[in-house]
Design an enzyme around this catalytic site. Sequence first.
Site, PDB file in Angstrom:
ATOM      1  N   GLU A  56     -29.750  69.660 -20.725  1.00 58.14           N
ATOM      2  CA  GLU A  56     -29.726  69.439 -19.286  1.00 58.14           C
ATOM      3  C   GLU A  56     -31.152  69.357 -18.769  1.00 58.14           C
ATOM      4  OE1 GLU A  56     -25.970  71.446 -17.053  1.00 58.14           O
ATOM      5  OE2 GLU A  56     -27.422  72.812 -17.944  1.00 58.14           O
ATOM      6  N   ASP A  69     -21.310  79.967 -22.352  1.00 56.02           N
ATOM      7  CA  ASP A  69     -22.461  79.148 -22.758  1.00 56.02           C
ATOM      8  C   ASP A  69     -22.114  78.118 -23.839  1.00 56.02           C
ATOM      9  OD1 ASP A  69     -23.909  80.628 -20.947  1.00 56.02           O
ATOM     10  OD2 ASP A  69     -24.643  82.055 -22.452  1.00 56.02           O
ATOM     11  N   CYS A 120     -13.544  73.042 -18.431  1.00 53.72           N
ATOM     12  CA  CYS A 120     -13.000  73.352 -19.758  1.00 53.72           C
ATOM     13  C   CYS A 120     -13.205  72.138 -20.651  1.00 53.72           C
ATOM     14  CB  CYS A 120     -11.508  73.685 -19.630  1.00 53.72           C
ATOM     15  SG  CYS A 120     -10.628  73.676 -21.207  1.00 53.72           S
ATOM     16  N   CYS A 154      -9.063  79.457 -19.686  1.00 55.24           N
ATOM     17  CA  CYS A 154      -8.758  78.254 -18.915  1.00 55.24           C
ATOM     18  C   CYS A 154      -7.332  78.330 -18.372  1.00 55.24           C
ATOM     19  CB  CYS A 154      -8.915  77.019 -19.786  1.00 55.24           C
ATOM     20  SG  CYS A 154      -8.403  75.523 -18.926  1.00 55.24           S
ATOM     21  N   CYS A 166      -5.215  75.086 -20.000  1.00 52.28           N
ATOM     22  CA  CYS A 166      -4.730  74.995 -21.381  1.00 52.28           C
ATOM     23  C   CYS A 166      -4.773  76.330 -22.113  1.00 52.28           C
ATOM     24  CB  CYS A 166      -5.525  73.942 -22.143  1.00 52.28           C
ATOM     25  SG  CYS A 166      -7.251  74.424 -22.425  1.00 52.28           S
ATOM     26  N   ASP A 171     -27.351  74.492 -24.607  1.00 54.37           N
ATOM     27  CA  ASP A 171     -27.368  75.043 -23.251  1.00 54.37           C
ATOM     28  C   ASP A 171     -28.280  76.262 -23.244  1.00 54.37           C
ATOM     29  OD1 ASP A 171     -26.404  75.442 -20.502  1.00 54.37           O
ATOM     30  OD2 ASP A 171     -25.474  77.249 -21.321  1.00 54.37           O
ATOM     31  N   CYS A 229      -9.420  70.672 -21.907  1.00 52.99           N
ATOM     32  CA  CYS A 229      -8.511  69.910 -21.052  1.00 52.99           C
ATOM     33  C   CYS A 229      -9.169  69.351 -19.794  1.00 52.99           C
ATOM     34  CB  CYS A 229      -7.310  70.777 -20.659  1.00 52.99           C
ATOM     35  SG  CYS A 229      -7.727  72.077 -19.472  1.00 52.99           S
TER      36      CYS A 229
HETATM   37 ZN   LIG Z   1      -8.528  73.914 -20.550  1.00 47.88          ZN
END
Ligand SMILES: [Zn+2]
Length: 390
Positions: free
Chosen positions: A288, A370, A341, A360, A363, A204, A344
Site C-alpha cells: 500500500e 493483518d 473479507c 466474517c 462466510c 501489509d 467472500c
Molecule cells: Zn467472508
Amino acid sequence: MFILFTYPKIYIMLKCSKYFMKKAFKFRLYPTINQANQLNQHIGSCRFVYNWALDQKVKTYEQIGKSISRFDLNKLIPNLKKQNPWLEEVNSQSLQGMTKQVESAFTRFFREKNCFPKFKSKKNLIQSFPIPQHYDVDFENNTVKIPKIGEIKAVLHKTFEGELKNALISKSCTGKYYISILVEDEKEFPVKQVFSESTTIGVDVGIMDFAAMSTGEKVENPKYLENSLKRLQVLQKRVSRKQKGSKNREKAKQKLAVLHEKITNQRNDFQHKLSFKLISENQAIAVETLNVKGMIRRHHLAQAIFDSMWSSFVTKLEYKSEWLGKTILMIGKFEPSSKICHVCGYHNSEITLKDREWNCPGCKTKHDRDINAAINIKKFSLIDQNLIGI
Ligand SMILES: [Zn+2]
C-alpha cells in the site's frame, strides 16, 4: 527523485535514469582536526547561503510578485562574497548547490504540497553540504579528495565503477562525517520479469508486527529495535523534564541523538535483509502506498517512527526491485484492505484498530486482521493489473 537515507554502510541514494543505473554509496570520513574545521566551515557557509537564498526568494516575491530563479541567485553570489569575505574560503560550487536546494524545496512545496521551505538551523540533527563535481575517490589509499580541502582519510569498504556524479558530505548529530557519492553505471537495468498470481506476494504493515504477508507469515519487529524504541521514549521524557538552555538538557539531548543514530542503523539493517529476501523470493510485491498528508499530521512519536520505517522500507523494495528486474505493485491507501473479507468480499465497517481478529458475518471465515489485509492488497493490485478478475 532522490531518496536519502542515513545508513552508513550500504547504498543510500538512488536516482533512476532512463538508460543507466545510478547507485549511491556512503562512506565514513576520518578528517584531521584541521580538515574537520574546514568541513564545518563549508557546512556553516552553505547554510548561510541557503538561508540567504531562501530570504531572497521570499523578498523578491513580496516585492515584485515574481520568483527569482537559481541562476539569477547564483549571479548575486559574487556580491554576497564581497560582503562576507569568509565565503571565499569555501568551494563556490558547493555554495551554488544551495540555490539549487532552495529551488527544489520550493518545487516540493508547490508540487507535493510539502511544508513551506524552512531556514536551516545549526541545531538540525544532520548537517550537510553538496559537492557537485571535481572530487575524487582513491580506493588504493582509502582517501577522498575534495575541492578546497584535499585528501581526507576514508573507509572505502566497497568499490564501484562508473562516472562520479554529485556527492554530499554530512555530519551526524554525534559528530561523524560521511560522504555520499552518486555513481552512474554503464549497465542498464535488467528487463522486468513476468509475474503471476503465484509469484506475487502481498505485504501489509502493522504496528504490532512489522509486516504480515499474504502467505500467512508474519515478520516481527526485531526485539533489539523494540528495546531501543522504548529507551527512546524514556530519553525523550528526560530531555523535556530538564530546564531549557541548561547544560543537563544539552547532555540529555546528546544521549538522545546517539540513540537516534543507533535506531536508524538497526532499522536499516533489518529492512535491508527483509527487503532483499522478499525481492529474491518473489517476482512481484504488492504494497500500500503511504498517505503522506496523513503522515505529516501525526504527532505521536511511535506513529511517526512507524511511518518513517514503512516509507524507507518501501523505498528499499523499490530500488532493489529495479536492480533485480522485479516489480513493485502499489495500491492506494483508500482501499479498505483490512475491512474486506478476502474470501467472500463482505465489507465489515465495524472493525477498529483494536480488533486483531474477526469473524466474517458473510462466510464465517475467521480472519487475522493483518494477514487478511495482506491478501487483499495482493488481490487489489492484481485486479489493477488485469491479472485476476473481480
Ligand atoms: Zn467472508
